[in-house]
Design an enzyme around this catalytic site. Structure first.
Site, short mmCIF file in Angstrom:
data_model
loop_
_atom_site.label_atom_id
_atom_site.label_comp_id
_atom_site.label_asym_id
_atom_site.label_seq_id
_atom_site.Cartn_x
_atom_site.Cartn_y
_atom_site.Cartn_z
N ASP A 46 -0.81 -5.03 2.96
CA ASP A 46 -1.26 -3.79 3.60
C ASP A 46 -0.58 -3.74 4.97
O ASP A 46 -0.90 -4.53 5.88
CB ASP A 46 -2.78 -3.77 3.75
N GLU A 64 0.83 -1.22 0.00
CA GLU A 64 0.00 0.00 0.00
C GLU A 64 0.85 1.26 0.00
O GLU A 64 0.50 2.27 -0.60
CB GLU A 64 -0.95 0.04 1.21
N ASP A 107 -6.20 -4.44 0.39
CA ASP A 107 -7.23 -4.54 1.43
C ASP A 107 -7.90 -5.93 1.42
O ASP A 107 -8.28 -6.44 2.46
CB ASP A 107 -8.33 -3.50 1.21
N THR A 133 -6.01 2.01 9.09
CA THR A 133 -5.10 3.06 9.58
C THR A 133 -5.82 4.04 10.50
O THR A 133 -5.24 4.49 11.51
CB THR A 133 -4.48 3.82 8.38
N ILE A 178 -0.65 -1.58 7.42
CA ILE A 178 -1.68 -1.35 8.46
C ILE A 178 -2.99 -1.21 7.72
O ILE A 178 -3.24 -0.20 7.05
CB ILE A 178 -1.48 -0.07 9.30
N ASP A 179 -3.84 -2.21 7.82
CA ASP A 179 -5.20 -2.08 7.29
C ASP A 179 -6.05 -1.58 8.46
O ASP A 179 -6.02 -2.17 9.55
CB ASP A 179 -5.71 -3.43 6.80
C1 LIP Z 1 -9.19 0.96 4.85
C2 LIP Z 1 -10.09 -0.17 5.26
C3 LIP Z 1 -11.39 0.43 5.76
C4 LIP Z 1 -12.08 0.79 4.50
C5 LIP Z 1 -11.29 1.80 3.72
C6 LIP Z 1 -9.81 1.46 3.57
P1 LIP Z 1 -6.55 1.37 5.07
O1 LIP Z 1 -7.85 0.52 4.62
O2 LIP Z 1 -9.66 -1.16 5.91
O3 LIP Z 1 -12.21 -0.46 6.46
O4 LIP Z 1 -13.38 1.23 4.75
O5 LIP Z 1 -11.90 1.90 2.46
O6 LIP Z 1 -9.59 0.57 2.56
O7 LIP Z 1 -6.55 2.59 4.22
O8 LIP Z 1 -6.70 1.69 6.49
O9 LIP Z 1 -5.42 0.46 4.77
#
Ligand code: LIP
Length: 265
Positions: free
Chosen positions: A94, A78, A221, A99, A96-97
């Site tokens: 990813d 990412e 994601d 974030t 940190i998914d």
């Molecule tokens: C996020 C997700 C979140 C989703 C956002 C985004 P990030 O990922 O996990 O739930 O609604 O669209 O994709 O940006 O924190 O890696």
């Protein structure tokens, strides 16, 4: 130069990739759990899409651990980690998914690590230290939560369904998302917005959510969580039933998935 892998990889190779992903996710989890005093925040695709120094540090750690062990593999991250594959295997990460959850010290953020080959998802690991959950799967080998097999809920009627979803970083898109949400909300058991897409997909895998849908996800994601959900028996698709993609990700057990596809269209 290493030969490109052809045919279904052996169980030994999948197990080796899975172990590397688990070990690396644990190391990244340790790094991230040790939160710095100050998070340096910058925005990316919109004013509410943030990245911190910890997203970058986590990706650097994952990139170096994986490519040290498997220098001929490709990498897509990412935060921009990019390497073309020579082996035929590419890692999709990813760091940190969720974030925003990480930033606000809310639970559920996770490290999502997948590897794919020309057939699709090969292994997936979603590790969420705050809820002490390590979800894993390898293609054709089932899905696991902390080492125990998991399976999704099947034949849940829409009126009984607990659904998860998320809202886009594109602020205008959220108006459309609310239109769909307001049509569904009075006809389902309830809706959750937990804040991390990879864990949402794993919640479908373990039966904590009956279904999940979201517009606008990127490959990092859904790559690991999508494989874990499929290996747990769920159907994961895009808007019209093809593979999940940025336009739409829909995941649910057999029975409910078709109904959700109909509702979303
Ligand atoms: C996020 C997700 C979140 C989703 C956002 C985004 P990030 O990922 O996990 O739930 O609604 O669209 O994709 O940006 O924190 O890696």
């Amino acid at each position: 130069m290493a030969a490109v892998t052809t045919g279904e990889p052996t169980t030994e190779l999948k197990t080796e990739l899975l172990q590397l992903a688990k070990d690396t996710a644990l190391k990244a989890g340790k790094l991230l759990t040790n939160r710095p005093g100050t998070l340096e925040i910058t925005s990316k695709s919109s004013s509410v899409d943030f990245v911190t120094q910890m997203d970058r540090a986590s990706e650097e750690l994952i990139f170096s651990e994986i490519l040290y062990a498997r220098p001929n593999d490709g990498f897509v991250g990412e935060e921009g980690g990019d390497r073309v594959s020579v082996s035929g295997i590419t890692w999709v990460v990813d760091p940190i998914d969720g974030t925003t959850n990480y930033l606000m010290d809310l639970p559920g953020w996770n490290i999502s690590i997948a590897a794919k080959d020309s057939t699709g998802g090969l292994i997936g690991v979603v590790y969420s230290p705050t809820i002490d959950r390590m979800f894993t799967a390898a293609r054709g080998m089932g899905a696991y939560l902390n080492g125990r097999p998991i399976s999704c809920n099947k034949n849940v009627e829409l009126k009984n369904a607990l659904l998860g979803t998320g809202f886009s970083y594109e602020l205008d898109k959220r108006r459309e998302q609310v239109t769909l949400l307001s049509s569904l909300i009075a006809r389902v058991r309830d809706i959750r917005r937990c804040g991390a897409a990879a864990v949402d997909l794993c919640y479908v895998a373990m039966g904590a959510l009956d279904g999940y849908y979201e517009y606008g996800l990127n490959e990092w994601d859904y790559a690991a969580g999508g494989l874990i959900a499929r290996e747990a028996g769920a159907i994961v698709s895009g808007r019209h039933g093809g593979p999940e993609c940025k336009e739409m990700t829909i995941a649910a057990g057999p029975g409910l998935h078709d109904v959700l596809v109909g509702e979303i269209n």
